[in-house]
Write a protein that holds these residues in place. Structure first.
Motif, mmCIF file in Angstrom:
data_model
loop_
_atom_site.group_PDB
_atom_site.id
_atom_site.type_symbol
_atom_site.label_atom_id
_atom_site.label_comp_id
_atom_site.label_asym_id
_atom_site.label_seq_id
_atom_site.Cartn_x
_atom_site.Cartn_y
_atom_site.Cartn_z
ATOM 1 N N TYR A 163 0.501 -1.342 0.013
ATOM 2 C CA TYR A 163 -0.259 -0.155 -0.275
ATOM 3 C C TYR A 163 0.357 0.969 0.648
ATOM 4 O O TYR A 163 0.541 2.940 -0.673
ATOM 5 N N TYR A 164 2.254 1.022 0.463
ATOM 6 C CA TYR A 164 2.766 2.394 0.872
ATOM 7 C C TYR A 164 3.446 3.013 -0.805
ATOM 8 O O TYR A 164 3.326 4.083 -1.313
ATOM 9 N N LYS A 165 3.692 1.812 -1.610
ATOM 10 C CA LYS A 165 4.138 2.019 -2.998
ATOM 11 C C LYS A 165 3.251 2.681 -3.676
ATOM 12 O O LYS A 165 2.836 3.402 -4.304
ATOM 13 N N GLU A 166 1.511 1.796 -3.953
ATOM 14 C CA GLU A 166 0.652 2.440 -4.259
ATOM 15 C C GLU A 166 0.159 3.942 -3.870
ATOM 16 O O GLU A 166 -0.413 4.470 -4.477
ATOM 17 N N GLY A 167 0.703 4.577 -2.619
ATOM 18 C CA GLY A 167 0.560 5.312 -2.351
ATOM 19 C C GLY A 167 1.269 6.808 -2.742
ATOM 20 O O GLY A 167 0.869 7.703 -3.107
ATOM 21 N N LEU A 168 2.382 5.899 -2.695
ATOM 22 C CA LEU A 168 3.038 7.392 -3.398
ATOM 23 C C LEU A 168 3.134 7.385 -5.860
ATOM 24 O O LEU A 168 2.771 8.288 -5.767
ATOM 25 N N ALA A 169 2.127 6.375 -5.730
ATOM 26 C CA ALA A 169 1.952 6.501 -7.446
ATOM 27 C C ALA A 169 1.037 7.569 -7.774
ATOM 28 O O ALA A 169 0.278 7.396 -8.536
#
Length: 170
Positions: free
Chosen positions: A50-56
């Motif tokens: 979820y962290y990478k998706e949040g950055l995306a």
């Protein structure tokens, strides 16, 4: 003179022990049923990273801003009888192919990715094997194989009688 006391019935002939056993049995039964249902109908909507998706999210906003800058919008028409999907794209971009992502809100295994071919000035067409039903989120991007420069988004409920408008997200 002693008064005789009535005999006490054994525990298994009493009401309260069976009532308590029934409450415990019902709570265990309901817990097992809910456990089985939660395992069987697991929706998998929580992303593992979820962290990478949040950055995306910033990248998605940039794509939508680029679509807004180019003045892009699209109208999608779906013919349930023939399975044709027609997209009329307006704005300053005319790629040879478009990619339409159909995202089902609750079941990721039902998601679909369609490639639309350019037919004439701003019109793109593809065919579906099976007609669409229910509610879908739509993402329209250029489909030239590289990272898409822009994105139009929308939401539709199929079968749709009216055209569906895809616009840069808010």
């Amino acid at each position: 003179m002693t008064a005789e006391q009535p005999p006490i019935a054994p525990w298994y002939k009493q009401f309260w022990p069976w009532f308590m056993i029934g409450l415990l049995g019902a709570s265990v039964s309901f817990s097992l049923v809910y456990l089985a249902l939660s395992i069987h109908y697991f929706d998998g909507t929580v992303a593992e990273d979820y962290y990478k998706e949040g950055l995306a999210i910033n990248e998605q906003i940039a794509k939508q801003e680029q679509a807004r800058t180019l003045g892009l919008s699209a109208a999608l028409n779906a013919d349930p009888a023939t399975g044709d999907l027609v997209v009329d794209l307006t704005g300053e971009s005319r790629p040879e192919r478009l990619t339409l992502k159909l995202i089902f809100p609750t079941e990721s295994e039902r998601d679909r990715r369609l490639t639309l071919e350019h037919v004439r000035a701003g019109r793109y067409v593809t065919m579906l094997e099976t007609p669409l039903r229910h509610r879908w989120y739509l993402h329209l991007e250029p489909g030239d194989g590289s990272e898409p420069a822009w994105r139009l988004t929308g939401e539709a409920r199929f079968p749709a009688q009216a055209e569906i408008v895809l616009a840069p997200g808010d």
